[in-house]
Write a protein that holds these residues in place. Structure first.
Motif, PDB file in Angstrom:
ATOM      1  N   UNK A 377       0.938  -1.211   0.023  1.00  0.00           N
ATOM      2  CA  UNK A 377       0.080   0.025  -0.150  1.00  0.00           C
ATOM      3  C   UNK A 377       0.866   1.122  -0.041  1.00  0.00           C
ATOM      4  N   UNK A 378       0.333   2.227  -0.748  1.00  0.00           N
ATOM      5  CA  UNK A 378       0.893   3.848  -0.594  1.00  0.00           C
ATOM      6  C   UNK A 378       0.055   4.511   0.029  1.00  0.00           C
ATOM      7  N   UNK A 379       0.479   5.298   0.933  1.00  0.00           N
ATOM      8  CA  UNK A 379       0.015   6.489   1.541  1.00  0.00           C
ATOM      9  C   UNK A 379       0.350   8.141   0.873  1.00  0.00           C
ATOM     10  N   UNK A 380      -0.740   8.614   0.166  1.00  0.00           N
ATOM     11  CA  UNK A 380      -0.399  10.005  -0.347  1.00  0.00           C
ATOM     12  C   UNK A 380      -0.343  10.134  -1.960  1.00  0.00           C
ATOM     13  N   UNK A 381      -0.768   9.141  -2.666  1.00  0.00           N
ATOM     14  CA  UNK A 381      -0.817   9.011  -4.039  1.00  0.00           C
ATOM     15  C   UNK A 381      -1.552  10.331  -4.720  1.00  0.00           C
ATOM     16  N   UNK A 382      -1.384  10.692  -5.862  1.00  0.00           N
ATOM     17  CA  UNK A 382      -2.386  11.747  -6.146  1.00  0.00           C
ATOM     18  C   UNK A 382      -3.631  11.509  -6.384  1.00  0.00           C
ATOM     19  N   UNK A 404       3.481  -4.334   3.500  1.00  0.00           N
ATOM     20  CA  UNK A 404       4.323  -3.152   3.265  1.00  0.00           C
ATOM     21  C   UNK A 404       3.392  -1.961   3.232  1.00  0.00           C
ATOM     22  N   UNK A 405       3.600  -0.969   3.796  1.00  0.00           N
ATOM     23  CA  UNK A 405       3.070   0.253   3.470  1.00  0.00           C
ATOM     24  C   UNK A 405       4.056   1.699   3.438  1.00  0.00           C
ATOM     25  N   UNK A 406       4.053   2.436   2.493  1.00  0.00           N
ATOM     26  CA  UNK A 406       5.075   3.456   2.363  1.00  0.00           C
ATOM     27  C   UNK A 406       4.217   4.686   1.977  1.00  0.00           C
ATOM     28  N   UNK A 407       4.901   5.801   2.265  1.00  0.00           N
ATOM     29  CA  UNK A 407       4.328   7.051   1.723  1.00  0.00           C
ATOM     30  C   UNK A 407       4.878   7.280   0.221  1.00  0.00           C
ATOM     31  N   UNK A 408       4.170   7.875  -0.538  1.00  0.00           N
ATOM     32  CA  UNK A 408       4.742   8.148  -1.821  1.00  0.00           C
ATOM     33  C   UNK A 408       5.851   8.704  -2.057  1.00  0.00           C
ATOM     34  N   UNK A 409       7.066   8.270  -2.638  1.00  0.00           N
ATOM     35  CA  UNK A 409       8.158   9.074  -2.881  1.00  0.00           C
ATOM     36  C   UNK A 409       8.416   9.009  -4.374  1.00  0.00           C
ATOM     37  N   UNK A 410       8.819  10.207  -4.909  1.00  0.00           N
ATOM     38  CA  UNK A 410       9.033  10.218  -6.291  1.00  0.00           C
ATOM     39  C   UNK A 410      10.432   9.615  -6.729  1.00  0.00           C
ATOM     40  N   UNK A 411      10.004   8.578  -7.288  1.00  0.00           N
ATOM     41  CA  UNK A 411      11.202   7.763  -7.740  1.00  0.00           C
ATOM     42  C   UNK A 411      11.958   8.293  -9.197  1.00  0.00           C
ATOM     43  N   UNK A 412      13.237   8.619  -9.173  1.00  0.00           N
ATOM     44  CA  UNK A 412      13.752   9.244 -10.411  1.00  0.00           C
ATOM     45  C   UNK A 412      13.298   8.412 -11.606  1.00  0.00           C
ATOM     46  N   UNK A 413      13.078   9.165 -12.689  1.00  0.00           N
ATOM     47  CA  UNK A 413      12.719   8.496 -13.831  1.00  0.00           C
ATOM     48  C   UNK A 413      11.090   8.276 -14.309  1.00  0.00           C
ATOM     49  N   UNK A 414      10.229   8.457 -13.069  1.00  0.00           N
ATOM     50  CA  UNK A 414       8.802   7.978 -13.053  1.00  0.00           C
ATOM     51  C   UNK A 414       8.219   9.373 -13.478  1.00  0.00           C
ATOM     52  N   UNK A 415       6.875   9.089 -13.889  1.00  0.00           N
ATOM     53  CA  UNK A 415       5.839  10.418 -14.085  1.00  0.00           C
ATOM     54  C   UNK A 415       6.080  11.211 -12.687  1.00  0.00           C
ATOM     55  N   UNK A 416       5.738  10.538 -11.699  1.00  0.00           N
ATOM     56  CA  UNK A 416       5.691  11.168 -10.539  1.00  0.00           C
ATOM     57  C   UNK A 416       6.697  12.028 -10.115  1.00  0.00           C
ATOM     58  N   UNK A 417       7.891  11.634 -10.531  1.00  0.00           N
ATOM     59  CA  UNK A 417       9.136  12.318 -10.297  1.00  0.00           C
ATOM     60  C   UNK A 417       9.118  13.644 -11.237  1.00  0.00           C
ATOM     61  N   UNK A 418       8.868  13.469 -12.593  1.00  0.00           N
ATOM     62  CA  UNK A 418       8.771  14.475 -13.441  1.00  0.00           C
ATOM     63  C   UNK A 418       7.764  15.347 -13.330  1.00  0.00           C
ATOM     64  N   UNK A 419       6.615  15.032 -12.720  1.00  0.00           N
ATOM     65  CA  UNK A 419       5.562  16.149 -12.158  1.00  0.00           C
ATOM     66  C   UNK A 419       5.968  16.920 -11.078  1.00  0.00           C
ATOM     67  N   UNK A 420       6.716  16.124 -10.130  1.00  0.00           N
ATOM     68  CA  UNK A 420       7.345  16.977  -8.771  1.00  0.00           C
ATOM     69  C   UNK A 420       8.218  17.861  -9.354  1.00  0.00           C
ATOM     70  N   UNK A 421       9.342  17.490 -10.189  1.00  0.00           N
ATOM     71  CA  UNK A 421      10.208  18.545 -10.855  1.00  0.00           C
ATOM     72  C   UNK A 421       9.509  19.751 -11.092  1.00  0.00           C
ATOM     73  N   UNK A 449       4.371  15.719   0.051  1.00  0.00           N
ATOM     74  CA  UNK A 449       3.016  15.563   0.081  1.00  0.00           C
ATOM     75  C   UNK A 449       2.282  16.048  -0.977  1.00  0.00           C
ATOM     76  N   UNK A 450       1.980  15.141  -1.982  1.00  0.00           N
ATOM     77  CA  UNK A 450       1.524  15.427  -3.132  1.00  0.00           C
ATOM     78  C   UNK A 450      -0.199  15.420  -3.233  1.00  0.00           C
ATOM     79  N   UNK A 451      -0.526  14.939  -2.354  1.00  0.00           N
ATOM     80  CA  UNK A 451      -1.951  14.443  -2.400  1.00  0.00           C
ATOM     81  C   UNK A 451      -2.781  15.835  -1.795  1.00  0.00           C
ATOM     82  N   UNK A 452      -2.070  16.633  -1.003  1.00  0.00           N
ATOM     83  CA  UNK A 452      -2.937  17.765  -0.359  1.00  0.00           C
ATOM     84  C   UNK A 452      -3.461  17.330   0.834  1.00  0.00           C
ATOM     85  N   UNK A 453      -3.358  16.234   1.277  1.00  0.00           N
ATOM     86  CA  UNK A 453      -4.189  16.015   2.494  1.00  0.00           C
ATOM     87  C   UNK A 453      -3.222  16.440   3.806  1.00  0.00           C
TER      88      UNK A 453
END
Length: 558
Positions: A377-382, A404-421, A449-453
């Motif tokens: 599971x991931x906490x904090x997805x868009x 396993x549970x993780x907070x969302x972390x922007x992995x280099x090379x991913x869409x989430x990473x490019x959006x965070x940049x 915190x990319x979810x805004x929660x």
């Protein structure tokens, strides 16, 4: 055709005459390895630290020899090169320990890169280059593949290997041994390198091997663990395939195209690992183990002949009764599913190709087959909302099936990473890579915190999901390193299915464990690597491990 989210060079096939020559060489030398030739350059491969923790029963995964480093070392060993693996994952001072085992003791240094070990890599390369400027440094792995420009612009790396490395490392070392790098590097596919003037260049992509049957049997005895008093642990990390048919926004794959070994090759590999190393458990790290029904059934027929317990990763959409039954009969203990979230809008944005209905169906199918179901599971997805996050928490607490549970972390090379940049959530790439090196996967971690929660909502949800963990598959693990650290004793046992599996008080001493954070990791917390707004949204309520580390470090070491 849908636009690919990863670098296009990863979607290429290694299929020219050079590729086939080295694949043939790997096959032949697997059958008849070349005797180690002391006149060939010595190659030392460094495996550095990771801050990542694993829940109770999964500690074996952190210490096990793993495929990437093993295959690179094995193909060079089989070709006659003097090879060493330097594993400093759990040293109290991994930087100094690695340096002491390299300087004066190798001719070429290889370095395994992960998303969370960039500061170690950069600092080790700088120290080695200062002491021995003529020793070439070759970097490979997921991080060097995802951000090669960072390695060439901001580190002492000489060559960054993109995607798979088995063919490329053989070609690089053959050229280095012949003193031909200046001539050959521009022609070796799949690398970034420095020219004679120190400028970095890139060559055409090599791509993925078409035929995984050319890979050798893994030589696990090349790992230093094999020479330790306890010897190799009987739990291994292996796979029968590479790649993934999906394109999730948060997931990075160095090998996105799906390739698989034949059942005959898989059978030979399993027999070798069982006979040579007496393995009794395997974590199959194929990204989607059960993606193709017929192939899954064939592979399970192979595995069941080798009398091991095992686990794997797969998708909820790729499970049915025939596959689950075959996996149970082959010794599967627990199947890990990339659930991530139950929110419809969350799953759509993440490109998961899943739904809550598919998750429930997969869970019931797995339980009916007599296999444990493990949620990732991931906490904090868009697009996550208070309602969808609360629903996920209730789901976890009802079934007590979390792995396993993780907070969302922007992995280099991913869409989430490019959006965070693009949005400024990530201040700079290097700042972000440094920050990733202190993420421990504990509920007090800082997070983007990319979810805004509200931060409190995310932390409360994480804690409740974390407390819904079930036991991992290796509760009798014996190879704990001397410097392992243990976190969050948990007196609550969860449901009866947990105690019937692992006994009562199964996590009363600790619920997660890992190696120690690297000294001076407090340099990389969000207050130092992010904008004040980003830090405030994901790090104001709790003190992460890196911040607590500062008070424990002697002033002389800072």
């Amino acid at each position: 055709m849908a636009r690919k989210s990863l670098a296009l060079e990863l979607y290429v096939n290694a299929d020219d005459s050079v590729d086939h020559r080295y694949m043939h060489q790997m096959r032949e030398q697997d059958i008849t390895p070349v005797s180690t030739d002391p006149s060939l350059p010595r190659f030392t491969l460094v495996v550095g630290p990771s801050p990542f923790t694993m829940p109770r029963g999964w500690e074996f995964f952190l210490t096990s020899p793993y495929e990437g480093a093993t295959y690179i070392s094995t193909v060079l060993h089989n070709a006659g090169y003097p090879v060493r693996i330097v594993d400093v994952r759990y040293d109290l001072d991994p930087l100094q320990s690695a340096y002491d085992q390299i300087v004066g003791q190798t001719d070429v240094m290889g370095l395994c890169t992960f998303e969370d070990n960039f500061p170690f890599c950069r600092e080790l390369m700088a120290k080695v280059k200062e002491a021995e400027p003529d020793v070439p440094i070759i970097c490979g792995g997921s991080l060097a593949t995802s951000v090669p420009h960072i390695f060439m612009e901001s580190t002492a790396c000489d060559v960054a290997v993109i995607s798979e490395g088995e063919i490329t490392i053989l070609e690089l070392m053959e050229s280095w041994a012949a003193d031909r790098w200046e001539i050959d590097l521009p022609k070796i596919k799949g690398i970034w390198y420095r020219d004679g003037e120190g400028k970095h260049k890139r060559t055409p992509a090599r791509g993925q091997m078409m035929d995984l049957d050319s890979l050798p049997r893994m030589r696990l005895d090349l790992w230093p663990q094999a020479k330790s008093p306890m010897g190799l642990q009987p739990q291994i990390i292996s796979s029968y395939s590479r790649g993934c048919k999906m394109d999730c926004s948060f997931c990075y794959r160095t090998t996105p195209q799906v390739r698989a070994k034949s059942p005959e090759k898989m059978d030979r590999d399993m027999a070798w690992l069982k006979d040579q190393y007496n393995i009794d458990f395997s974590f199959f790290v194929d990204l989607t183990f059960s993606s193709h029904r017929g192939q899954t059934l064939e592979i399970c027929d192979v595995i069941k002949d080798h009398d091991i317990r095992w686990t794997c990763l797969t998708r909820c959409a790729d499970m049915d009764a025939p596959r689950a039954t075959a996996m149970r009969d082959a010794g599967c203990d627990i199947i890990l599913y990339g659930v991530e979230s139950l929110g419809k809008d969350v799953l759509k944005e993440a490109r998961k190709g899943s739904s809550e209905n598919l998750t429930v169906r997969a869970m019931n199918t797995t339980f009916d087959a007599g296999i444990r179901f493990g949620s990732l599971l991931i906490v904090g997805l868009p697009n996550e909302s208070e309602e969808s996050l609360g629903h996920m928490v209730e789901f976890a607490e009802t079934y007590n099936h979390v792995t396993r549970v993780k907070y969302l972390s922007a992995m280099p090379g991913t869409t989430v990473y490019q959006q965070a940049l693009a949005s400024g959530t990530i201040r700079s790439e290097i700042d972000h890579l440094n920050w990733l090196s202190v993420e421990q996967a504990l509920h007090e971690d800082e997070f983007l915190n990319v979810s805004g929660l509200a931060e409190k909502s995310c932390r409360d949800a994480y804690k409740r999901i974390y407390d819904a963990y079930q036991p991992g598959p290796v509760m009798d693990f014996k190879h704990y390193p001397e410097n392992f650290q243990y976190f969050h004793p948990q007196p609550e046992d969860g449901q009866e299915r947990s105690t019937s599996y692992a006994g009562t008080q199964w996590r009363s001493r600790w619920s997660s464990a890992a190696g120690p954070l690297v000294p001076t990791s407090d340099r990389f917390t969000l207050d130092k690597t992010a904008s004040p707004e980003v830090a405030a949204a994901g790090s104001s309520l709790m003190e992460c491990g890196a911040k607590r580390l500062q008070s424990k470090v002697p002033a002389s070491a800072r």
